[in-house]
Design a protein around this motif. Structure first.
Motif, short mmCIF file in Angstrom:
data_model
loop_
_atom_site.label_atom_id
_atom_site.label_comp_id
_atom_site.label_asym_id
_atom_site.label_seq_id
_atom_site.Cartn_x
_atom_site.Cartn_y
_atom_site.Cartn_z
N UNK A 347 -91.24 -45.24 -35.62
CA UNK A 347 -91.31 -45.24 -37.07
C UNK A 347 -92.58 -44.63 -37.69
N UNK A 348 -93.74 -44.64 -37.04
CA UNK A 348 -94.86 -44.08 -37.50
C UNK A 348 -95.19 -42.60 -37.23
N UNK A 349 -94.03 -42.04 -36.64
CA UNK A 349 -94.38 -40.57 -36.26
C UNK A 349 -93.85 -39.89 -37.28
N UNK A 350 -94.96 -38.94 -37.50
CA UNK A 350 -94.84 -37.90 -38.69
C UNK A 350 -94.77 -36.65 -38.13
N UNK A 351 -94.35 -35.67 -39.02
CA UNK A 351 -94.22 -34.09 -38.49
C UNK A 351 -95.77 -33.96 -38.55
N UNK A 352 -95.89 -32.82 -37.46
CA UNK A 352 -97.42 -32.38 -37.50
C UNK A 352 -98.01 -33.21 -36.35
N UNK A 353 -97.79 -34.42 -36.13
CA UNK A 353 -98.38 -35.11 -35.09
C UNK A 353 -98.40 -34.68 -33.84
N UNK A 354 -99.53 -34.78 -33.05
CA UNK A 354 -99.79 -34.24 -31.63
C UNK A 354 -99.10 -35.38 -30.74
N UNK A 355 -98.49 -34.93 -29.64
CA UNK A 355 -97.90 -35.82 -28.86
C UNK A 355 -97.95 -35.53 -27.30
N UNK A 356 -97.87 -36.33 -26.69
CA UNK A 356 -98.11 -36.27 -25.08
C UNK A 356 -96.53 -36.43 -24.58
N UNK A 357 -96.03 -35.65 -23.88
CA UNK A 357 -94.42 -35.65 -23.34
C UNK A 357 -94.53 -36.60 -21.92
N UNK A 358 -93.96 -37.49 -21.91
CA UNK A 358 -93.92 -38.25 -20.77
C UNK A 358 -93.06 -37.77 -19.32
N UNK A 359 -93.56 -37.67 -18.48
CA UNK A 359 -93.23 -36.97 -17.29
C UNK A 359 -91.40 -37.68 -17.08
N UNK A 360 -90.59 -36.72 -16.75
CA UNK A 360 -89.28 -37.36 -16.66
C UNK A 360 -88.89 -38.04 -15.49
N UNK A 361 -88.00 -38.93 -15.59
CA UNK A 361 -87.55 -39.79 -14.59
C UNK A 361 -87.12 -39.03 -13.48
N UNK A 362 -86.97 -39.99 -12.35
CA UNK A 362 -86.43 -39.31 -11.11
C UNK A 362 -84.94 -38.79 -11.27
N UNK A 363 -84.05 -39.59 -12.26
CA UNK A 363 -82.68 -39.16 -12.08
C UNK A 363 -82.66 -37.81 -13.36
#
Length: 374
Positions: A347-363
């Motif tokens: 809910x706290x995520x706003x436009x312009x925030x920098x994020x780190x993409x989690x590594x995809x799961x095995x499936x």
């Protein structure tokens, strides 16, 4: 010189610690997000909905005459044919009424015969002017009235004889006895109002399957559409069914339409009242993408999704939704299959925030087999 060296070394260590702390703090400020799995719509999609199996014909058997149950011949589970006797009712009152009606008929026929003979004699006398024409007309009218009384008595006898035939309770069609709700000596009242249901017969050579289909999918359903259904006790054995009709009315409470399918049941394995899962092959639009419902962000003007840009910053993108499949939804505009959409955004995520993409799961790794949803 020694004191200066110690002081310099302390300042350098403190600077390194402060730099590491700043780096850790900045890393912790960047949220780690998981990406939602976006799928391109296929030409057909399986729509699974709960259904209820009902007999092709069902009849609750009530008594047509009052009395006491003399005997019953068939119990639950028995296969019966049209006209086969299920039970017999003892009706002493009806028997006496029939005897009285027959006696009344004999009396009425005798009176009618005498009145007709008298009318014929008076008509013979009027030619010689021995009697008045008024008297002859009265005798003729009396004969006609006595004849009508005899006809009424005869009709009453036929009515009671028809009721006598209902002393034997019979099956209205070929089927299976699914309920017996009486026993020998029970008081039987005629009719379905005050009377008690005696038997229930179900015709199971074919079954009807009723399904409540959400309004969003009713346009694709039409008579003749083929479908399959499975039973919880036999999950690996699908049965074929055909959609025969729809109610053509959407329920205002559930926003769904009742549809009826039919399926053959030659071996009688499909029981009345059974729950089943009906699978429709619904046409899909290959230009539409499907998205997990957990990725949606409701806003005042509609729905948005959080998309990760090339610079790993968040952009809130408005989209247009199509059909809702429960766990997934169709997106008709605003999204491409190559977009990186955040699943379950905070809910706290706003436009312009920098994020780190989690590594995809095995499936979700390329080449891995996708997991099958329940």
């Amino acid at each position: 010189m020694v004191a200066g060296a110690i002081l310099a070394r302390g300042l350098i260590e403190r600077a390194r610690t402060r730099s590491a702390l700043d780096t850790w703090t900045n890393d912790q400020a960047v949220q780690t997000v998981a990406l939602a799995k976006i799928e391109q719509n296929a030409a057909f999609r399986t729509l699974s909905l709960p259904g209820t199996i009902q007999p092709y014909n069902r009849a609750a058997i009530y008594a047509r005459v009052s009395g006491y149950l003399k005997s019953w011949n068939e119990d639950i589970g028995a296969h019966v044919t049209t006209g086969q006797q299920l039970a017999s009712i003892d009706t002493p009152d009806l028997d006496q009424q029939l005897d009285q009606a027959k006696a009344d008929l004999a009396s009425a026929e005798a009176n009618a015969a005498l009145a007709d003979l008298t009318a014929k004699r008076w008509r013979a006398l009027v030619a010689s002017q021995a009697v008045a024409q008024q008297a002859v007309d009265e005798k003729a009218g009396d004969a006609a009235a006595k004849k009508a009384v005899a006809e009424a008595a005869r009709a009453n006898v036929r009515r009671l004889e028809a009721l006598e035939a209902f002393k034997n309770v019979v099956a209205p069609f070929d089927g299976v006895v699914t309920a017996r709700k009486t026993d020998i000596g029970a008081l039987i009242n005629a009719g379905s109002g005050a009377g008690q249901e005696l038997f229930e017969i179900a015709d199971l050579h074919k079954v009807r399957i009723y399904v409540q289909v959400p309004q969003a999918f009713t346009a694709e359903l039409h008579p003749g559409l083929k479908a399959k259904f499975v039973l919880p006790e036999n999950p690996g054995q699908p049965y074929d069914a055909t959609l025969v009709t729809t109610s053509n009315a959407v329920d205002s409470g559930s926003r769904s339409m009742l549809v009826e399918l039919q399926a053959d049941n030659p071996d009688g394995r499909l029981a009345a009242g059974t729950y089943c899962e009906v699978q429709f092959q619904v046409p899909g639009d290959p230009h539409v993408v499907r998205l997990p419902a957990t990725a949606l962000v409701p806003v005042d003007k509609g729905v948005e999704v959080a998309v990760v840009g090339p610079d790993d910053k968040v952009a809130m993108t408005p989209i247009k939704l199509g059909r809702d499949f429960g766990d997934t939804v169709e997106v008709t505009a605003g999204l491409k299959p190559t977009d990186r959409v955040i699943d379950s955004p905070a809910e706290t995520l706003q436009a312009g925030d920098a994020v780190r993409v989690q590594a995809p799961a095995a499936d979700q790794v390329a080449g891995a087999a996708p997991a099958k949803a329940d």
